[in-house]
Design an enzyme around this catalytic site. Structure first.
Site, PDB file in Angstrom:
ATOM      1  CG  PHE A 171      71.161   8.345  10.331  1.00 13.89           C
ATOM      2  CD1 PHE A 171      70.169   7.688   9.626  1.00 13.89           C
ATOM      3  CD2 PHE A 171      71.559   9.591   9.897  1.00 13.89           C
ATOM      4  CE1 PHE A 171      69.583   8.264   8.508  1.00 13.89           C
ATOM      5  CE2 PHE A 171      70.991  10.186   8.782  1.00 13.89           C
ATOM      6  CZ  PHE A 171      69.991   9.520   8.090  1.00 13.89           C
ATOM      7  CE1 TYR A 172      80.397   8.207   9.036  1.00 13.43           C
ATOM      8  CE2 TYR A 172      80.769   6.160  10.249  1.00 13.43           C
ATOM      9  CZ  TYR A 172      81.196   7.118   9.346  1.00 13.43           C
ATOM     10  OH  TYR A 172      82.424   7.002   8.760  1.00 13.43           O
ATOM     11  CB  ALA A 173      76.675   2.435  10.048  1.00 13.27           C
TER      12      ALA A 173
ATOM     13  CB  SER B 227      75.038   9.782  13.064  1.00 10.92           C
ATOM     14  OG  SER B 227      74.983   8.528  13.725  1.00 10.92           O
TER      15      SER B 227
ATOM     16  CB  THR C  23      74.759   8.146   5.688  1.00 13.77           C
ATOM     17  OG1 THR C  23      75.948   8.147   6.490  1.00 13.77           O
ATOM     18  CG2 THR C  23      73.600   8.750   6.464  1.00 13.77           C
TER      19      THR C  23
END
Length: 339
Positions: free
Chosen positions: A156-158, A97, A160
């Protein structure tokens, strides 16, 4: 209503968790609509093989498409009218991410928004949606409880996934859709993803290559065997959130039939013990390459599973050594590597 007459929509059905869940539901007599885009983030052949196994059951209907396709989702909900929806489709990977964040915007944000819109038009009895333990981010108090604040994501994954939780809550509040969010903790097991540590470590050790161990081995993870996790999901299908009936320590919203749950083993394991379990299962030693912490990572995870236990009863807790051995046996079989 009998299970044989029930229809479930599973997004991400060719993925690691989605495959295991869809298989369990099919075995229990459900009709399963499996939606997956078969993206090339990792080996597409592995995803196709998972779908092929599911396709051996006549109750499985595969649809190869993206959740961002709003017209298709609308058609699926209106034509199939799934009673249960389990939304697992997402772009995975904490480190990835950082490199390609737009992919996460499209899949995790837009794709989830379109699914919520489709559920708004044809509400399922229960919508279950995947989040991640990564939303706990910079929290240092452990074990992680669902009622903790989750304001400081580290990737950024977390971010989202935290956004998915908020988006789902708003739809649950506005339109009365019963939604359960799941925060998964380091899921592993047969048919696992090639980008995850277990797969990479086994492959590297068998090829006599060193394995990268981050934070110099000072990492702890709440490793959760995939079949244990699936058991929890299946038990929770018939336990949609109901406003006004909170349990002790509940994350149930005061303004929506919405709840967030940890699904984990409930005990962190030292990364070095994880590597030792792999060495034991393979019958050979690993060459260790110790490295600094990677951006986006956290040093430890640990799930408080008290709320989950209240809702489901005690779940199976497969020992790490046993779960790792099951993966190694699958890996050798899948790639025709003699043991």
């Amino acid at each position: 209503m009998t299970e044989a007459s029930r229809t479930a929509l599973v997004t991400g059905s060719a993925g690691f968790i989605g495959f295991h869940l869809a298989k369990r539901l099919l075995d229990q007599g459900y009709r399963v609509i499996g939606l997956d885009a078969l993206t090339d983030y990792y080996d597409v052949a592995l995803k196709e093989r998972r779908h092929a196994i599911l396709g051996n059951n006549p109750g499985f209907k595969p649809i190869i498409a993206r959740t961002e396709d709003d017209e298709l989702l609308t058609a699926i909900f209106s034509e199939e009218r799934p009673e249960t929806v389990v939304h697992l489709a997402a772009q995975a990977g904490v480190r990835h991410s950082i490199e390609v964040p737009r992919t996460y915007v499209k899949s995790n944000l837009l794709g989830t928004a379109e699914l919520l819109e489709a559920a708004r038009a044809v509400p399922p009895r229960h919508l279950l949606m995947a989040s991640t333990s990564s939303v706990y981010g910079a929290n240092t108090e452990m074990p992680y409880r669902e009622t903790m604040r989750t304001d400081h994501q580290m990737s950024f994954y977390a971010a989202t996934k935290k956004a998915n939780e908020a988006m789902a809550h708003s739809y649950s509040h506005l339109f009365g859709i019963p939604i359960t969010m799941f925060r998964f903790f380091t899921v592993y097991g047969p048919w696992g993803r090639p980008d995850m540590a277990l797969f990479k470590f086994v492959k590297a050790i068998l090829e006599d290559r060193p394995i990268d161990i981050y934070n110099h081995g000072r990492m702890k993870r709440d490793f959760t065997y995939v079949e244990d996790l699936v058991e929890g999901l299946v038990r929770l299908i018939d336990t949609p959130p109901v406003m006004g009936a909170p349990l002790e320590g509940d994350s149930l919203s005061p303004v929506a039939p919405w709840r967030v749950l940890n699904i984990g083993h409930g005990a962190p394991e030292v990364l070095e013990d994880f590597v030792t379990a792999i060495e034991t299962a393979l019958g050979r030693k690993a060459k260790r390459n110790y490295m600094d912490m990677q951006p986006g990572d956290v040093p430890a995870t640990w799930a408080d599973t008290a709320l989950l236990t209240q809702l489901t009863g005690p779940l199976p807790r497969t020992a790490l050594a046993e779960g790792v051995a099951q993966f190694v046996a699958w890996y050798r079989s899948y790639y025709n590597i003699p043991g």
